[in-house]
Design a protein around this motif. Structure first.
Motif, PDB file in Angstrom:
ATOM      1  N   UNK A   1      -5.833  14.205   8.769  1.00 43.61           N
ATOM      2  CA  UNK A   1      -6.618  13.021   8.420  1.00 43.61           C
ATOM      3  C   UNK A   1      -5.904  12.061   7.494  1.00 43.61           C
ATOM      4  N   UNK A   2      -4.630  12.348   7.165  1.00 42.84           N
ATOM      5  CA  UNK A   2      -3.849  11.463   6.294  1.00 42.84           C
ATOM      6  C   UNK A   2      -3.422  10.219   7.068  1.00 42.84           C
ATOM      7  N   UNK A   3      -3.629   9.034   6.462  1.00 42.57           N
ATOM      8  CA  UNK A   3      -3.317   7.775   7.147  1.00 42.57           C
ATOM      9  C   UNK A   3      -1.831   7.472   7.198  1.00 42.57           C
ATOM     10  N   UNK A   4      -1.033   8.127   6.357  1.00 43.03           N
ATOM     11  CA  UNK A   4       0.406   7.887   6.359  1.00 43.03           C
ATOM     12  C   UNK A   4       0.849   7.048   5.183  1.00 43.03           C
ATOM     13  N   UNK A   5       2.141   6.760   5.154  1.00 43.49           N
ATOM     14  CA  UNK A   5       2.757   6.082   4.015  1.00 43.49           C
ATOM     15  C   UNK A   5       2.354   4.620   3.932  1.00 43.49           C
ATOM     16  N   UNK A   6       2.154   4.154   2.699  1.00 38.77           N
ATOM     17  CA  UNK A   6       1.962   2.725   2.433  1.00 38.77           C
ATOM     18  C   UNK A   6       3.316   2.167   2.019  1.00 38.77           C
ATOM     19  N   UNK A   7       3.968   1.428   2.894  1.00 37.80           N
ATOM     20  CA  UNK A   7       5.317   0.934   2.620  1.00 37.80           C
ATOM     21  C   UNK A   7       5.312  -0.014   1.426  1.00 37.80           C
ATOM     22  N   UNK A   8       6.270   0.145   0.530  1.00 45.27           N
ATOM     23  CA  UNK A   8       6.393  -0.581  -0.745  1.00 45.27           C
ATOM     24  C   UNK A   8       5.408  -0.085  -1.795  1.00 45.27           C
ATOM     25  N   UNK A   9       4.486   0.804  -1.422  1.00 45.07           N
ATOM     26  CA  UNK A   9       3.565   1.367  -2.393  1.00 45.07           C
ATOM     27  C   UNK A   9       2.222   0.651  -2.445  1.00 45.07           C
ATOM     28  N   UNK A  10       1.248   1.363  -2.957  1.00 42.57           N
ATOM     29  CA  UNK A  10      -0.123   0.855  -3.025  1.00 42.57           C
ATOM     30  C   UNK A  10      -0.221  -0.394  -3.894  1.00 42.57           C
ATOM     31  N   UNK A  11       0.499  -0.452  -5.009  1.00 44.41           N
ATOM     32  CA  UNK A  11       0.389  -1.598  -5.919  1.00 44.41           C
ATOM     33  C   UNK A  11       0.812  -2.890  -5.241  1.00 44.41           C
ATOM     34  N   UNK A  12       1.920  -2.838  -4.494  1.00 44.57           N
ATOM     35  CA  UNK A  12       2.402  -4.041  -3.807  1.00 44.57           C
ATOM     36  C   UNK A  12       1.398  -4.489  -2.758  1.00 44.57           C
ATOM     37  N   UNK A  13       0.890  -3.537  -1.988  1.00 43.14           N
ATOM     38  CA  UNK A  13      -0.091  -3.877  -0.955  1.00 43.14           C
ATOM     39  C   UNK A  13      -1.329  -4.527  -1.565  1.00 43.14           C
ATOM     40  N   UNK A  14      -1.825  -3.959  -2.653  1.00 45.90           N
ATOM     41  CA  UNK A  14      -3.036  -4.501  -3.266  1.00 45.90           C
ATOM     42  C   UNK A  14      -2.801  -5.876  -3.881  1.00 45.90           C
ATOM     43  N   UNK A  15      -1.580  -6.134  -4.334  1.00 41.12           N
ATOM     44  CA  UNK A  15      -1.282  -7.478  -4.845  1.00 41.12           C
ATOM     45  C   UNK A  15      -1.327  -8.508  -3.716  1.00 41.12           C
ATOM     46  N   UNK A  16      -0.882  -8.122  -2.527  1.00 44.16           N
ATOM     47  CA  UNK A  16      -1.003  -9.032  -1.389  1.00 44.16           C
ATOM     48  C   UNK A  16      -2.467  -9.272  -1.038  1.00 44.16           C
ATOM     49  N   UNK A  17      -3.262  -8.212  -1.039  1.00 47.22           N
ATOM     50  CA  UNK A  17      -4.689  -8.342  -0.760  1.00 47.22           C
ATOM     51  C   UNK A  17      -5.352  -9.231  -1.810  1.00 47.22           C
ATOM     52  N   UNK A  18      -5.016  -9.021  -3.067  1.00 45.60           N
ATOM     53  CA  UNK A  18      -5.591  -9.839  -4.142  1.00 45.60           C
ATOM     54  C   UNK A  18      -5.226 -11.303  -3.961  1.00 45.60           C
ATOM     55  N   UNK A  19      -3.972 -11.575  -3.551  1.00 44.38           N
ATOM     56  CA  UNK A  19      -3.573 -12.969  -3.347  1.00 44.38           C
ATOM     57  C   UNK A  19      -4.432 -13.613  -2.275  1.00 44.38           C
TER      58      UNK A  19
ATOM     59  N   UNK B   1       5.247  10.969  14.224  1.00 43.86           N
ATOM     60  CA  UNK B   1       4.997  11.977  13.193  1.00 43.86           C
ATOM     61  C   UNK B   1       3.714  11.670  12.421  1.00 43.86           C
ATOM     62  N   UNK B   2       3.543  10.392  12.054  1.00 48.03           N
ATOM     63  CA  UNK B   2       2.374  10.044  11.251  1.00 48.03           C
ATOM     64  C   UNK B   2       1.085  10.186  12.057  1.00 48.03           C
ATOM     65  N   UNK B   3       1.152   9.897  13.353  1.00 46.47           N
ATOM     66  CA  UNK B   3      -0.018  10.071  14.209  1.00 46.47           C
ATOM     67  C   UNK B   3      -0.384  11.547  14.322  1.00 46.47           C
ATOM     68  N   UNK B   4       0.639  12.393  14.499  1.00 47.18           N
ATOM     69  CA  UNK B   4       0.390  13.841  14.553  1.00 47.18           C
ATOM     70  C   UNK B   4      -0.191  14.335  13.238  1.00 47.18           C
ATOM     71  N   UNK B   5       0.336  13.840  12.112  1.00 47.67           N
ATOM     72  CA  UNK B   5      -0.190  14.241  10.798  1.00 47.67           C
ATOM     73  C   UNK B   5      -1.637  13.804  10.616  1.00 47.67           C
ATOM     74  N   UNK B   6      -1.949  12.601  11.132  1.00 47.83           N
ATOM     75  CA  UNK B   6      -3.323  12.113  11.021  1.00 47.83           C
ATOM     76  C   UNK B   6      -4.284  13.025  11.783  1.00 47.83           C
ATOM     77  N   UNK B   7      -3.908  13.380  13.004  1.00 48.21           N
ATOM     78  CA  UNK B   7      -4.780  14.240  13.795  1.00 48.21           C
ATOM     79  C   UNK B   7      -4.925  15.627  13.162  1.00 48.21           C
ATOM     80  N   UNK B   8      -3.875  16.068  12.445  1.00 44.02           N
ATOM     81  CA  UNK B   8      -3.902  17.392  11.845  1.00 44.02           C
ATOM     82  C   UNK B   8      -4.633  17.417  10.510  1.00 44.02           C
TER      83      UNK B   8
END
Length: 232
Positions: free
Chosen positions: A39-57, A30-37
């Protein structure tokens, strides 16, 4: 919720479709089809804040921008894209869903800093293939161990979880890492104490990421746990 006095047996979880490859193949179809339609990359699991905290670490604790970093169960590759934007140059994302890898490659748009590969992380030969001769400096996990903890024991999808898969996962992480490499894991199913216990003997706690807390019944907890574990 964090509770220093309570650790659960993985068998106390009931198996779920969230632990099934077929479920994730459909999600990423589904997310691949949505991307092709759209350009949306899809859901960020746990949310953007959690992901960015991992990147910051990683940015705060890994000074070598050429460090080899593996994201297990990378999904759409969001974590690695953020690390590439932060200057890291040797990034690998793996997932057991070919659809996820196709999506991640499309989203990355040919970034020379990131490679994506289909991988069965519970298969020792496939772990060795991706790790190569040297192993990785850092392994990332944002929800992959959670999914494996819900994997059904049998193909019929019964309620029992696959204990062998749960037990194999820490061995696969250790085999992917260099000596003294670091494993940064985010979970919504396991507390810090439970994760430390599950990975004991192979890893020791080396740090943690703070997330918003709540208070219930006199105890303080958080809905997401992120800890760094160092290979010993």
């Amino acid at each position: 919720m964090e509770d220093a006095h309570c650790t659960r047996d993985p068998a106390s979880f009931a198996a779920s479709q969230l632990g099934c490859k077929e479920h994730w193949d459909k999600v990423y179809d589904r997310e691949l089809a949505n991307f092709h339609e759209s350009g949306e990359a899809g859901e960020v699991w746990f949310g953007e804040d959690v992901a960015l905290k991992m990147v910051d670490w990683v940015c705060d604790n890994v000074s070598d921008k050429g460090a080899r970093i593996l994201d297990v169960g990378c999904g759409n590759g969001h974590l690695l894209a953020e690390l590439a934007d932060s200057g890291f140059t040797d990034l690998t994302g793996t997932d057991y869903s070919p659809q996820a890898i196709e999506l991640a490659r499309n989203v990355a748009g040919g970034s020379h800093a990131i490679r994506f590969e289909v991988q069965d992380f519970l298969d020792a030969a496939d772990v060795a293939r991706i790790a190569g001769d040297g192993g990785f400096d850092v392994v990332l996990d944002k929800g992959t161990y959670d999914a494996i903890s819900l994997k059904p024991q049998d193909a019929a999808g019964g309620p029992a979880v696959d204990q062998a898969a749960i037990d194999a996962y820490p061995q696969s992480v250790a085999a992917s890492l260099k000596d003294s490499g670091v494993f940064l894991i985010t979970s919504c199913n396991w507390t810090e104490d439970e994760l430390t216990a599950r990975f004991s003997g192979l890893f020791a706690c080396a740090g943690r990421v703070r997330h918003p807390t709540f208070r219930f019944g006199g105890a303080v907890g958080q809905t997401v746990t992120t800890i760094a574990l160092k290979k010993i």
